[in-house]
Design an enzyme around this catalytic site. Structure first.
Site, PDB file in Angstrom:
ATOM      1  N   HIS A   1       3.646  18.507 -30.110  1.00  0.00           N
ATOM      2  CA  HIS A   1       3.561  19.879 -29.597  1.00  0.00           C
ATOM      3  C   HIS A   1       3.919  20.878 -30.693  1.00  0.00           C
ATOM      4  CE1 HIS A   1       2.679  18.927 -25.519  1.00  0.00           C
ATOM      5  NE2 HIS A   1       3.853  18.445 -25.205  1.00  0.00           N
TER       6      HIS A   1
ATOM      7  N   ARG B   1      -1.083  17.964 -11.494  1.00  0.00           N
ATOM      8  CA  ARG B   1      -0.944  18.909 -10.387  1.00  0.00           C
ATOM      9  C   ARG B   1      -2.306  19.201  -9.774  1.00  0.00           C
ATOM     10  NH1 ARG B   1      -0.565  24.497  -9.400  1.00  0.00           N
ATOM     11  NH2 ARG B   1      -1.286  24.940 -11.512  1.00  0.00           N
TER      12      ARG B   1
END
Length: 326
Positions: A134, A288
């Site tokens: 990241h 999600r």
């Protein structure tokens, strides 16, 4: 050896104490401003170890992303492409029994502890290695930026990215993570005070490198990958010089990889329904909705106006832009 380790720990503590810190949008209680980005405190040692001790191999592949921008999906696709010859069966594939983050480790997390063991583990990995990060481009180890490593970067519409981060952080099991209202979290995001942020400089670092060195950095948008997955999976395969794009079966292989890594399929796997990643993130929170434009259900008109202005101010003139799906 113990003395050197103790000295290193003291140096790390002194460094952390010297850094500016803010309560930010993260699972950590606060973030440190380190190397021009907001770094969770548990990653600082890992970043230093990564930069000092990591040795790249020329056939390595790095999956880079800003958090909650399609990381899990891109890891799965890249792992399947790179390892197709090792795992040609789509009915008995590692992605059916392991979470993508278990197959593609995040380097700054991995090297935050047990350095010697982790370096040994990395050196013993089968090649080509697929690894993740990241970190902004400017904080990558020199052995990556100066080698022929291939980097695949994914980013996402900043509106949807915020909602995804918000939902993810609020579901984190960490009791030490700050509790923000949606509006408070939005202000932090607009100010760039988010883990691995500011998000705009993270995107721009890889974007500019992809223009300068397109043979080294492939820049993807989540929305493009979602709208024409087969086309962009082929792009990834071509970028990696993968043998799957050769021969008459290439179209079938790409379709099989796309189906293996479908959001709905990965979400429904038992391995992704229970257990944790990085101790405090439940695997199920990684999956999600996977939709484009869900942000419209969260934002007020004033929020839309504010973030639109920030996107224009920060990205304007760079050539990087996003469609606002509503």
């Amino acid at each position: 050896m113990a003395l050197a380790s103790h000295k290193q720990a003291n140096e790390e503590n002194e460094l952390i104490l010297s850094l500016p810190k803010e309560i930010g949008l993260s699972a950590a209680p606060y973030l440190h401003f380190f190397q021009d980005f907001w770094c969770p405190p548990y990653c600082i040692e890992g970043v230093n170890n990564f930069q000092k001790h990591f040795h790249a191999k020329d056939n390595d592949v790095l999956v880079a992303s800003f958090p909650k921008s399609g990381t899990t999906w891109l890891k799965a696709l890249t792992f399947a492409i790179v390892n197709h010859q090792s795992f040609p069966s789509f009915n008995h594939h590692p992605l059916l029994s392991s979470n993508p983050h278990e197959l593609v480790s995040i380097l700054e997390f991995m090297l935050s502890h047990d350095l010697h063991d982790q370096i040994l583990s990395l050196s013993n990995m089968s090649e080509p290695r697929v690894l993740g990060t990241h970190l902004p481009f400017s904080s990558l180890a020199e052995s990556i930026t100066k080698s022929s490593w291939k980097i695949i970067y994914i980013c996402r519409n900043p509106f949807d990215t915020f909602v995804s981060v918000w939902e993810f952080i609020t579901k984190a099991k960490s009791v030490s993570s700050p509790k923000f209202t949606f509006e408070e979290a939005f202000e932090k995001y607009c100010n760039g005070i988010i883990g691995f942020g500011p998000w705009w400089s993270h995107m721009l670092g890889y974007w500019k490198e992809s223009i300068t060195r397109p043979n080294k950095v492939l820049f993807l948008k989540y929305e493009d990958l979602k709208e024409d997955t087969k086309f962009h999976v082929k792009r990834i395969a071509e970028f990696l010089d993968s043998p799957i794009i050769q021969g008459g079966e290439s179209s079938t292989l790409i379709e099989n990889i796309v189906n293996l890594c479908r959001f709905e399929k990965m979400k429904d796997l038992e391995v992704n329904k229970s257990g944790c990643i990085f101790t405090f993130f439940e695997k199920k929170t990684l999956f999600r909705k996977g939709e484009i434009g869900d942000w419209i259900n969260y934002f007020s008109p004033s929020m839309i106006e504010k973030l639109s202005k920030i996107v224009e101010e920060k990205l304007g003139g760079s050539g990087l832009s996003f469609k606002i799906h509503s």
